[in-house]
Write a protein that holds these residues in place. Sequence first.
Motif, short mmCIF file in Angstrom:
data_model
loop_
_atom_site.label_atom_id
_atom_site.label_comp_id
_atom_site.label_asym_id
_atom_site.label_seq_id
_atom_site.Cartn_x
_atom_site.Cartn_y
_atom_site.Cartn_z
N TYR A 130 41.82 70.60 1.60
CA TYR A 130 42.76 71.52 2.25
C TYR A 130 42.02 72.52 3.13
O TYR A 130 42.47 72.83 4.24
N GLU A 131 40.91 73.03 2.64
CA GLU A 131 40.12 73.97 3.44
C GLU A 131 39.50 73.29 4.65
O GLU A 131 39.41 73.89 5.72
N VAL A 132 39.09 72.04 4.51
CA VAL A 132 38.51 71.30 5.63
C VAL A 132 39.51 71.23 6.79
O VAL A 132 39.16 71.44 7.94
N LEU A 133 40.77 70.95 6.45
CA LEU A 133 41.80 70.81 7.48
C LEU A 133 42.55 72.10 7.77
O LEU A 133 43.48 72.11 8.58
N ASN A 134 42.15 73.17 7.11
CA ASN A 134 42.76 74.48 7.32
C ASN A 134 44.28 74.44 7.09
O ASN A 134 45.07 74.91 7.91
N VAL A 135 44.67 73.84 5.97
CA VAL A 135 46.07 73.76 5.56
C VAL A 135 46.19 74.23 4.11
O VAL A 135 45.19 74.40 3.42
N THR A 136 47.43 74.39 3.67
CA THR A 136 47.66 74.76 2.28
C THR A 136 48.24 73.56 1.53
O THR A 136 48.68 72.58 2.15
N ARG A 137 48.30 73.66 0.24
CA ARG A 137 48.87 72.59 -0.57
C ARG A 137 50.36 72.39 -0.29
O ARG A 137 50.90 71.32 -0.50
N GLN A 138 51.01 73.41 0.24
CA GLN A 138 52.44 73.33 0.51
C GLN A 138 52.75 72.74 1.89
O GLN A 138 53.90 72.41 2.16
N ASP A 139 51.76 72.61 2.75
CA ASP A 139 52.01 72.10 4.10
C ASP A 139 52.44 70.64 4.07
O ASP A 139 52.00 69.86 3.23
N ALA B 125 53.25 66.73 5.89
CA ALA B 125 52.41 65.72 6.54
C ALA B 125 52.23 65.99 8.03
O ALA B 125 51.15 65.76 8.58
N ALA B 126 53.26 66.50 8.69
CA ALA B 126 53.16 66.78 10.13
C ALA B 126 52.13 67.88 10.41
O ALA B 126 51.36 67.78 11.37
N THR B 127 52.11 68.90 9.59
CA THR B 127 51.15 69.99 9.77
C THR B 127 49.73 69.51 9.50
O THR B 127 48.79 69.86 10.23
N ILE B 128 49.57 68.69 8.49
CA ILE B 128 48.26 68.14 8.16
C ILE B 128 47.76 67.27 9.31
O ILE B 128 46.60 67.40 9.75
N ARG B 129 48.63 66.44 9.86
CA ARG B 129 48.26 65.58 10.99
C ARG B 129 47.90 66.41 12.22
O ARG B 129 46.90 66.13 12.89
N LYS B 130 48.68 67.43 12.50
CA LYS B 130 48.43 68.29 13.66
C LYS B 130 47.05 68.96 13.55
O LYS B 130 46.28 68.95 14.52
N ASN B 131 46.75 69.51 12.39
CA ASN B 131 45.45 70.16 12.20
C ASN B 131 44.31 69.15 12.24
O ASN B 131 43.25 69.44 12.79
N TYR B 132 44.54 67.98 11.67
CA TYR B 132 43.51 66.94 11.70
C TYR B 132 43.17 66.57 13.15
O TYR B 132 41.99 66.50 13.51
N LEU C 38 44.68 63.28 2.27
CA LEU C 38 45.89 64.10 2.29
C LEU C 38 47.05 63.47 3.04
O LEU C 38 48.20 63.87 2.84
N SER C 39 46.79 62.50 3.88
CA SER C 39 47.88 61.87 4.63
C SER C 39 48.58 60.77 3.85
O SER C 39 49.69 60.38 4.19
N ASP C 40 47.96 60.31 2.79
CA ASP C 40 48.56 59.27 1.94
C ASP C 40 49.17 59.95 0.71
O ASP C 40 48.43 60.56 -0.07
N PRO C 41 50.49 59.86 0.54
CA PRO C 41 51.13 60.59 -0.57
C PRO C 41 50.55 60.28 -1.96
O PRO C 41 50.36 61.19 -2.76
N ALA C 42 50.22 59.02 -2.21
CA ALA C 42 49.68 58.65 -3.52
C ALA C 42 48.27 59.23 -3.70
O ALA C 42 47.94 59.78 -4.76
N LYS C 43 47.44 59.11 -2.66
CA LYS C 43 46.07 59.65 -2.74
C LYS C 43 46.11 61.17 -2.85
O LYS C 43 45.32 61.77 -3.58
N ARG C 44 47.05 61.79 -2.13
CA ARG C 44 47.16 63.26 -2.18
C ARG C 44 47.56 63.72 -3.58
O ARG C 44 46.99 64.68 -4.11
N ARG C 45 48.50 63.03 -4.18
CA ARG C 45 48.93 63.38 -5.54
C ARG C 45 47.77 63.24 -6.52
O ARG C 45 47.51 64.14 -7.32
N ASP C 46 47.05 62.12 -6.43
CA ASP C 46 45.90 61.91 -7.31
C ASP C 46 44.82 62.96 -7.07
O ASP C 46 44.23 63.47 -8.02
N TYR C 47 44.59 63.29 -5.82
CA TYR C 47 43.59 64.32 -5.48
C TYR C 47 44.00 65.66 -6.07
O TYR C 47 43.18 66.36 -6.65
N ASP C 48 45.27 66.02 -5.90
CA ASP C 48 45.75 67.30 -6.43
C ASP C 48 45.61 67.36 -7.94
O ASP C 48 45.23 68.39 -8.49
#
Length: 94
Positions: free
Chosen positions: A25-34, A36-43, A74-84
């Motif tokens: 999350y820090e790498v992409l400068n996003v929060t856990r609540q952001d 997918a669109a915000t994550i993609r934009k920052n990426y 973070l862009s893959d819902p399953a991977k993001r859930r597992d990561y969290d």
Amino acid sequence: MAAQTSRAADDAALTAAILAAENHYEVLNVTRQDDAATIRKNYLKISVRVHPDRNSHADATRCFQRVSEAYATLSDPAKRRDYDLSSAAGRFGS
């Protein structure tokens, strides 16, 4: 000339921030609540800036790889859930 100096300083600051990041999350400068669109934009914004073809910093390749890894997770819902779930301690790359 001043623009090049400013860009080099910006590249160095961004590179340092990415390398110091403790999680995806820090790498992409996003929060856990952001979403997918915000994550993609920052990426997209960050990946262009740290791409080794556009950033002359010595660690640009390493930063680009870290940004790509964070986005892939973070862009893959399953991977993001597992990561969290696995990164409750805030460990990078878990």
